[in-house]
Design an enzyme around this catalytic site. Structure first.
Site, PDB file in Angstrom:
ATOM      1  N   ILE A  79     -42.795  73.115  33.866  1.00  0.00           N
ATOM      2  CA  ILE A  79     -41.414  73.214  34.587  1.00  0.00           C
ATOM      3  C   ILE A  79     -41.164  71.802  34.932  1.00  0.00           C
ATOM      4  O   ILE A  79     -39.870  71.434  35.094  1.00  0.00           O
ATOM      5  CB  ILE A  79     -41.298  74.361  35.317  1.00  0.00           C
ATOM      6  CG1 ILE A  79     -39.745  74.590  35.886  1.00  0.00           C
ATOM      7  CG2 ILE A  79     -42.110  74.345  36.440  1.00  0.00           C
ATOM      8  CD1 ILE A  79     -38.966  74.679  34.665  1.00  0.00           C
ATOM      9  N   SER A  86     -50.643  64.578  41.175  1.00  0.00           N
ATOM     10  CA  SER A  86     -51.258  65.550  40.583  1.00  0.00           C
ATOM     11  C   SER A  86     -52.528  65.579  41.102  1.00  0.00           C
ATOM     12  O   SER A  86     -53.076  64.976  41.734  1.00  0.00           O
ATOM     13  CB  SER A  86     -51.565  65.209  38.970  1.00  0.00           C
ATOM     14  OG  SER A  86     -52.298  65.776  38.265  1.00  0.00           O
ATOM     15  N   ARG A  87     -53.344  66.610  40.662  1.00  0.00           N
ATOM     16  CA  ARG A  87     -54.849  66.829  41.259  1.00  0.00           C
ATOM     17  C   ARG A  87     -55.553  65.901  40.350  1.00  0.00           C
ATOM     18  O   ARG A  87     -56.836  65.663  40.577  1.00  0.00           O
ATOM     19  CB  ARG A  87     -55.386  68.206  40.998  1.00  0.00           C
ATOM     20  CG  ARG A  87     -54.666  69.338  41.930  1.00  0.00           C
ATOM     21  CD  ARG A  87     -55.245  70.817  41.644  1.00  0.00           C
ATOM     22  NE  ARG A  87     -54.625  71.085  40.079  1.00  0.00           N
ATOM     23  CZ  ARG A  87     -55.347  71.889  39.752  1.00  0.00           C
ATOM     24  NH1 ARG A  87     -56.146  72.986  40.219  1.00  0.00           N
ATOM     25  NH2 ARG A  87     -54.864  72.212  38.250  1.00  0.00           N
ATOM     26  N   TYR A 102     -52.571  65.692  46.033  1.00  0.00           N
ATOM     27  CA  TYR A 102     -51.503  66.265  46.691  1.00  0.00           C
ATOM     28  C   TYR A 102     -51.301  65.647  47.968  1.00  0.00           C
ATOM     29  O   TYR A 102     -50.037  65.392  48.531  1.00  0.00           O
ATOM     30  CB  TYR A 102     -51.416  67.711  46.764  1.00  0.00           C
ATOM     31  CG  TYR A 102     -51.233  68.264  45.341  1.00  0.00           C
ATOM     32  CD1 TYR A 102     -51.023  67.635  44.356  1.00  0.00           C
ATOM     33  CD2 TYR A 102     -51.500  69.641  45.321  1.00  0.00           C
ATOM     34  CE1 TYR A 102     -50.715  68.195  43.092  1.00  0.00           C
ATOM     35  CE2 TYR A 102     -51.346  70.162  44.133  1.00  0.00           C
ATOM     36  CZ  TYR A 102     -50.887  69.727  42.939  1.00  0.00           C
ATOM     37  OH  TYR A 102     -51.050  70.321  41.629  1.00  0.00           O
ATOM     38  N   HIS A 146     -48.095  77.509  46.265  1.00  0.00           N
ATOM     39  CA  HIS A 146     -46.953  76.983  47.213  1.00  0.00           C
ATOM     40  C   HIS A 146     -47.134  76.853  48.407  1.00  0.00           C
ATOM     41  O   HIS A 146     -47.000  76.084  49.064  1.00  0.00           O
ATOM     42  CB  HIS A 146     -45.623  77.905  46.622  1.00  0.00           C
ATOM     43  CG  HIS A 146     -45.202  77.740  45.516  1.00  0.00           C
ATOM     44  ND1 HIS A 146     -44.304  78.544  44.860  1.00  0.00           N
ATOM     45  CD2 HIS A 146     -45.665  77.119  44.263  1.00  0.00           C
ATOM     46  CE1 HIS A 146     -43.952  78.207  43.576  1.00  0.00           C
ATOM     47  NE2 HIS A 146     -44.857  77.301  43.312  1.00  0.00           N
ATOM     48  N   LYS A 182     -39.770  79.195  42.060  1.00  0.00           N
ATOM     49  CA  LYS A 182     -39.714  80.627  42.209  1.00  0.00           C
ATOM     50  C   LYS A 182     -40.996  80.917  41.544  1.00  0.00           C
ATOM     51  O   LYS A 182     -41.437  80.241  40.364  1.00  0.00           O
ATOM     52  CB  LYS A 182     -38.569  81.195  41.432  1.00  0.00           C
ATOM     53  CG  LYS A 182     -38.183  80.923  40.099  1.00  0.00           C
ATOM     54  CD  LYS A 182     -39.075  80.800  38.995  1.00  0.00           C
ATOM     55  CE  LYS A 182     -39.401  82.081  38.662  1.00  0.00           C
ATOM     56  NZ  LYS A 182     -40.564  81.714  37.212  1.00  0.00           N
ATOM     57  N   ASP A 195     -43.304  86.262  38.141  1.00  0.00           N
ATOM     58  CA  ASP A 195     -42.736  85.210  37.416  1.00  0.00           C
ATOM     59  C   ASP A 195     -41.324  85.606  36.735  1.00  0.00           C
ATOM     60  O   ASP A 195     -40.537  84.679  36.674  1.00  0.00           O
ATOM     61  CB  ASP A 195     -43.868  85.262  36.098  1.00  0.00           C
ATOM     62  CG  ASP A 195     -43.728  83.717  35.378  1.00  0.00           C
ATOM     63  OD1 ASP A 195     -43.911  82.724  35.996  1.00  0.00           O
ATOM     64  OD2 ASP A 195     -43.148  83.766  34.216  1.00  0.00           O
TER      65      ASP A 195
HETATM   66  N1  LIG Z   1     -37.287  77.635  37.066  1.00  0.00           N
HETATM   67  C1  LIG Z   1     -37.860  77.781  35.850  1.00  0.00           C
HETATM   68  O1  LIG Z   1     -37.121  77.916  34.988  1.00  0.00           O
HETATM   69  C2  LIG Z   1     -39.459  77.836  35.859  1.00  0.00           C
HETATM   70  C3  LIG Z   1     -39.803  77.964  34.605  1.00  0.00           C
HETATM   71  C4  LIG Z   1     -41.353  78.093  34.586  1.00  0.00           C
HETATM   72  C5  LIG Z   1     -42.117  77.923  35.762  1.00  0.00           C
HETATM   73  N2  LIG Z   1     -41.465  78.239  36.674  1.00  0.00           N
HETATM   74  C6  LIG Z   1     -42.278  78.100  38.024  1.00  0.00           C
HETATM   75  O2  LIG Z   1     -42.865  76.922  38.355  1.00  0.00           O
HETATM   76  C7  LIG Z   1     -44.212  77.075  38.644  1.00  0.00           C
HETATM   77  C8  LIG Z   1     -44.882  76.370  37.806  1.00  0.00           C
HETATM   78  O3  LIG Z   1     -44.803  76.860  36.191  1.00  0.00           O
HETATM   79  P1  LIG Z   1     -45.455  75.961  35.004  1.00  0.00           P
HETATM   80  O4  LIG Z   1     -45.014  77.168  33.791  1.00  0.00           O
HETATM   81  O5  LIG Z   1     -44.824  74.710  35.022  1.00  0.00           O
HETATM   82  O6  LIG Z   1     -47.024  75.988  35.102  1.00  0.00           O
HETATM   83  P2  LIG Z   1     -47.974  75.055  34.761  1.00  0.00           P
HETATM   84  O7  LIG Z   1     -47.448  74.329  33.421  1.00  0.00           O
HETATM   85  O8  LIG Z   1     -49.403  75.818  34.616  1.00  0.00           O
HETATM   86  O9  LIG Z   1     -48.061  73.910  35.614  1.00  0.00           O
HETATM   87  C9  LIG Z   1     -48.658  74.177  37.233  1.00  0.00           C
HETATM   88  C10 LIG Z   1     -48.898  72.806  37.432  1.00  0.00           C
HETATM   89  O10 LIG Z   1     -49.391  73.024  38.863  1.00  0.00           O
HETATM   90  C11 LIG Z   1     -50.501  72.221  39.001  1.00  0.00           C
HETATM   91  N3  LIG Z   1     -51.492  73.085  39.718  1.00  0.00           N
HETATM   92  C12 LIG Z   1     -51.941  73.153  41.104  1.00  0.00           C
HETATM   93  N4  LIG Z   1     -52.739  74.189  41.368  1.00  0.00           N
HETATM   94  C13 LIG Z   1     -53.268  74.466  40.520  1.00  0.00           C
HETATM   95  C14 LIG Z   1     -54.137  75.474  39.882  1.00  0.00           C
HETATM   96  N5  LIG Z   1     -55.176  76.059  40.844  1.00  0.00           N
HETATM   97  N6  LIG Z   1     -54.097  75.993  38.738  1.00  0.00           N
HETATM   98  C15 LIG Z   1     -53.502  75.544  37.669  1.00  0.00           C
HETATM   99  N7  LIG Z   1     -52.418  74.401  37.904  1.00  0.00           N
HETATM  100  C16 LIG Z   1     -52.381  74.290  39.213  1.00  0.00           C
HETATM  101  C17 LIG Z   1     -51.147  71.446  37.679  1.00  0.00           C
HETATM  102  O11 LIG Z   1     -50.861  70.305  37.913  1.00  0.00           O
HETATM  103  P3  LIG Z   1     -51.908  69.099  38.304  1.00  0.00           P
HETATM  104  O12 LIG Z   1     -53.265  69.786  37.921  1.00  0.00           O
HETATM  105  O13 LIG Z   1     -51.701  68.092  37.216  1.00  0.00           O
HETATM  106  O14 LIG Z   1     -51.617  68.931  39.782  1.00  0.00           O
HETATM  107  C18 LIG Z   1     -50.392  72.370  36.755  1.00  0.00           C
HETATM  108  O15 LIG Z   1     -49.838  71.338  35.710  1.00  0.00           O
HETATM  109  C19 LIG Z   1     -44.487  78.478  38.758  1.00  0.00           C
HETATM  110  O16 LIG Z   1     -44.223  78.972  40.390  1.00  0.00           O
HETATM  111  C20 LIG Z   1     -43.389  79.062  37.984  1.00  0.00           C
HETATM  112  O17 LIG Z   1     -42.798  80.322  38.198  1.00  0.00           O
HETATM  113  C21 LIG Z   1     -40.017  77.889  37.021  1.00  0.00           C
END
Ligand SMILES: NC(=O)c1ccc[n+]([C@@H]2O[C@H](COP(=O)([O-])OP(=O)(O)OC[C@H]3O[C@@H](n4cnc5c(N)ncnc54)[C@H](OP(=O)(O)O)[C@@H]3O)[C@@H](O)[C@H]2O)c1
Length: 330
Positions: free
Chosen positions: A15, A36-37, A58, A79, A97, A178
């Protein structure tokens, strides 16, 4: 304030890539840093989006003095600790969210934001979609009379993978946090906080909720009937019913282009309001303008609504037996 608001991105996943692509459409905002981590992932993201500084932890972006506001795009239980640390570091926040994994976690973040007088907003992009703004205006103008009921559904048929964040409880897995957050927030926007929540559903083997149906009871007869699922697809339709008509929000209602107004005794009116960019620009504009004006909260996505939504989600998760918890750190 004439200077640009300087944004930092935390958690450069799926996202974050989409949202960051919309910064070019926001006057007075610049994405200046990403964390990023992994330094490699931060650098790759920075290069893709033309961002100046890449941080390999972070903690580093929290200590970056040239960042005003963080966009937090980590999984939901990741978060809370980050938001608290960011507020203590004096950073404003736009938090994806679901805002947190638990209602207690949301309350803690909101309390600290209020105590420190720092801007925080949930990234509930639906509320800023031009078609949703029009819907709110029509309702406020009395176009359908008094709102009595809301129906909404949002679901996808996702392939079960216990390691994926959608199914892993450590990462806040399940339909409620989600996708359910969208149907609940939509109902909250139109009906306010319900008196009673009745939820039914089923779980995946991981313990995350696979599907849920929610009845939100406002005791005076007003109600919301909401469905969310990761087990089967749902159209993403919403309907708002009033005493003198109703409004259909055409799929997918969480980022709609078109609504149809049915006034009693009149022909339906189709109203189309396209989004700017990927649809994320509107929430970025809201935060940027609020910070430039020195506001600590958004009137469109107020923290009281975020908390009320988290409390509904918490009650539904409790009734289904889903044990959500905040991650202890970041
Ligand atoms: N508004 C919207 O349309 C929308 C759409 C999708 C998702 N979201 C929200 O955005 C958030 C992330 O979703 P996403 O789909 O982008 O997820 P994602 O692709 O898995 O990305 C999440 C990022 O968070 C970091 N992270 C930190 N701690 C982590 C952990 N313990 N395990 C895995 N990753 C971790 C990772 O980045 P690094 O490790 O590189 O730091 C990872 O790339 C969620 O809360 C979701 O509900 C919103």
């Amino acid at each position: 304030m004439s200077e640009d608001i300087r944004w930092g991105i935390v958690g450069p996943g799926r996202i974050a890539d989409k949202v960051t692509g919309d910064f070019g459409l926001v006057d007075g905002a610049r994405a200046v840093a990403v964390a990023s981590r992994s330094l490699d992932r931060a650098e790759a993201f920075a290069q893709r989006h033309g961002i100046e500084r890449a941080h390999g932890s972070y903690a580093e972006i929290l200590a970056d003095p040239d960042v005003d506001v963080l966009y937090v795009a980590t999984p939901h239980p990741q978060h809370h600790a980050l938001a608290l640390a960011a507020l203590r570091a004096g950073k404003a926040l736009l938090v994806e969210k679901a805002f947190t994994a638990t209602a207690a976690g949301a309350a803690e973040v909101i309390d600290l934001a209020q105590e420190t007088g720092t801007f925080v907003m949930e990234a509930m992009w639906t509320r800023f979609q031009p078609a949703v703004v029009t819907l709110r205006d029509l309702v406020a103008d009395g176009a359908i009379g008094e709102v009595r009921a809301v129906q909404a559904d949002l679901g996808v048929a996702a392939t079960y993978d216990p390691a994926d964040r959608l199914f892993d409880l450590v990462l806040g897995g399940g339909a409620l946090l989600d996708l359910g957050v969208y149907v609940v927030s939509f109902a909250q926007m139109l009906l306010g906080t319900p008196e009673r929540v009745v939820a039914t559903g089923s779980l995946f083997p991981s313990g995350a909720d696979a599907e849920a149906a929610l009845l939100l009871d406002h005791v005076d007869g007003r109600s919301a009937t909401l469905t969310t699922s990761l087990r089967y697809a749902l159209p993403g339709q919403a309907r708002v019913f009033g005493t003198t008509g109703w409004i259909d929000v055409l799929p997918r209602f969480h980022h709609p282009q078109t609504i149809v107004l049915h006034r009693a005794g009149a022909e339906p009116e189709t109203i189309t309001r396209p989004q700017l960019g990927g649809g994320y620009s509107h929430e970025l504009i809201e935060v940027t303008e609020a910070l430039r004006a020195g506001r600590t909260e958004s009137a469109v996505m107020p923290l009281a609504d975020t908390l009320a939504v988290q409390q509904v989600l918490q009650q539904a998760a409790d009734q289904l037996g889903v044990p959500h918890a905040e991650a202890p750190g970041f």
